[in-house]
Design a protein around this motif. Structure first.
Motif, PDB file in Angstrom:
ATOM      1  N   UNK A   1      11.896 -32.114  14.354  1.00 20.97           N
ATOM      2  CA  UNK A   1      12.153 -33.096  15.414  1.00 20.97           C
ATOM      3  C   UNK A   1      13.663 -33.231  15.600  1.00 20.97           C
ATOM      4  N   UNK A   2      14.103 -33.063  16.834  1.00 21.65           N
ATOM      5  CA  UNK A   2      15.485 -33.335  17.209  1.00 21.65           C
ATOM      6  C   UNK A   2      15.433 -34.420  18.269  1.00 21.65           C
ATOM      7  N   UNK A   3      16.093 -35.529  17.989  1.00 24.66           N
ATOM      8  CA  UNK A   3      16.145 -36.632  18.952  1.00 24.66           C
ATOM      9  C   UNK A   3      17.526 -36.596  19.586  1.00 24.66           C
ATOM     10  N   UNK A   4      17.548 -36.312  20.880  1.00 22.23           N
ATOM     11  CA  UNK A   4      18.797 -36.190  21.616  1.00 22.23           C
ATOM     12  C   UNK A   4      18.972 -37.410  22.515  1.00 22.23           C
ATOM     13  N   UNK A   5      20.116 -38.064  22.383  1.00 17.70           N
ATOM     14  CA  UNK A   5      20.377 -39.263  23.191  1.00 17.70           C
ATOM     15  C   UNK A   5      21.752 -39.183  23.832  1.00 17.70           C
ATOM     16  N   UNK A   6      21.780 -39.184  25.136  1.00 18.95           N
ATOM     17  CA  UNK A   6      23.037 -39.225  25.877  1.00 18.95           C
ATOM     18  C   UNK A   6      23.238 -40.651  26.371  1.00 18.95           C
ATOM     19  N   UNK A   7      23.345 -41.549  25.443  1.00 22.25           N
ATOM     20  CA  UNK A   7      23.476 -42.964  25.773  1.00 22.25           C
ATOM     21  C   UNK A   7      24.251 -43.633  24.664  1.00 22.25           C
ATOM     22  N   UNK A   8      24.642 -44.851  24.880  1.00 19.51           N
ATOM     23  CA  UNK A   8      25.335 -45.549  23.810  1.00 19.51           C
ATOM     24  C   UNK A   8      25.928 -46.867  24.244  1.00 19.51           C
ATOM     25  N   UNK A   9      26.275 -47.643  23.254  1.00 17.65           N
ATOM     26  CA  UNK A   9      26.921 -48.925  23.464  1.00 17.65           C
ATOM     27  C   UNK A   9      27.999 -49.141  22.425  1.00 17.65           C
ATOM     28  N   UNK A  10      28.923 -50.038  22.723  1.00 18.68           N
ATOM     29  CA  UNK A  10      30.079 -50.258  21.849  1.00 18.68           C
ATOM     30  C   UNK A  10      29.760 -51.115  20.636  1.00 18.68           C
ATOM     31  N   UNK A  11      28.737 -51.940  20.708  1.00 13.93           N
ATOM     32  CA  UNK A  11      28.436 -52.872  19.625  1.00 13.93           C
ATOM     33  C   UNK A  11      27.531 -52.246  18.582  1.00 13.93           C
ATOM     34  N   UNK A  12      27.881 -52.470  17.316  1.00 15.32           N
ATOM     35  CA  UNK A  12      27.030 -52.023  16.223  1.00 15.32           C
ATOM     36  C   UNK A  12      25.713 -52.788  16.271  1.00 15.32           C
ATOM     37  N   UNK A  13      24.639 -52.112  15.942  1.00 12.68           N
ATOM     38  CA  UNK A  13      23.322 -52.729  15.969  1.00 12.68           C
ATOM     39  C   UNK A  13      22.561 -52.352  14.709  1.00 12.68           C
ATOM     40  N   UNK A  14      22.224 -53.354  13.909  1.00 13.46           N
ATOM     41  CA  UNK A  14      21.465 -53.103  12.688  1.00 13.46           C
ATOM     42  C   UNK A  14      20.114 -52.488  13.022  1.00 13.46           C
ATOM     43  N   UNK A  15      19.475 -52.960  14.094  1.00  9.27           N
ATOM     44  CA  UNK A  15      18.168 -52.431  14.486  1.00  9.27           C
ATOM     45  C   UNK A  15      18.265 -50.959  14.878  1.00  9.27           C
ATOM     46  N   UNK A  16      19.269 -50.607  15.640  1.00 13.22           N
ATOM     47  CA  UNK A  16      19.443 -49.231  16.095  1.00 13.22           C
ATOM     48  C   UNK A  16      19.767 -48.305  14.924  1.00 13.22           C
ATOM     49  N   UNK A  17      20.672 -48.727  14.049  1.00 17.59           N
ATOM     50  CA  UNK A  17      21.021 -47.901  12.888  1.00 17.59           C
ATOM     51  C   UNK A  17      19.849 -47.787  11.916  1.00 17.59           C
TER      52      UNK A  17
END
Length: 152
Positions: free
Chosen positions: A95-111
């Motif tokens: 599985x390769x998850x490719x994401x061309x997106x992002x935000x400046x704020x750190x997110x515990x949920x995302x990490x």
């Protein structure tokens, strides 16, 4: 609101292009075949951002036309990462998850979602962002993610 995901997919698997408008104008050309970098992979598109139509504002600065805008939350992106990671149990590997997106704020949920996917063998590839030197957007900045940038 954006065709970037389609563009990235075409880079991966390739595409065939035939211009009907060229043919109608008398320029009958053979279809163009472009081989991708991994033409035999299975692409599982997972939409994690939502499209909105920004209304026209005719009275603002000489008029602003209606335009598509793409928004999303960390929760939406994390849900997509978790969904794709669980597909490994259904036999989709690697599985390769490719994401061309992002935000400046750190997110515990995302990490946490990136870590969950990485621990289950997924490779997380994410854009660093378009902000220039010194800033890496999330999820690319999450531990375990492969941050990708371009220059030139």
């Amino acid at each position: 609101g954006s065709s970037h995901g389609t563009h990235v997919t075409s880079t991966i698997i390739g595409y065939s292009y035939r211009s009907n408008s060229d043919a109608a104008a008398g320029f009958v050309l053979p279809p163009i075949q472009v081989r991708g970098i991994a033409p035999n992979v299975t692409i599982i598109p997972v939409k994690v951002l939502a499209d909105y139509q920004f209304p026209a504002m005719p009275k603002c600065n000489g008029g602003i036309p209606s335009q598509p805008v793409v928004f999303g939350t960390d929760e939406m992106v994390a849900a997509g990462i978790n969904y794709v990671t669980k597909l490994a149990k259904a036999g989709y590997k690697p599985i390769v998850i490719n994401m061309s997106l992002g935000g400046a704020q750190s997110s515990q949920m995302l990490c946490a979602a990136v870590d969950y996917a990485r621990r289950r063998g997924a490779l997380i590839v994410s854009a660093t962002g378009n902000e220039g030197a010194g800033s890496v957007m999330y999820p690319a900045a999450c531990p375990g993610a492969l941050a990708v940038a371009a220059t030139g």
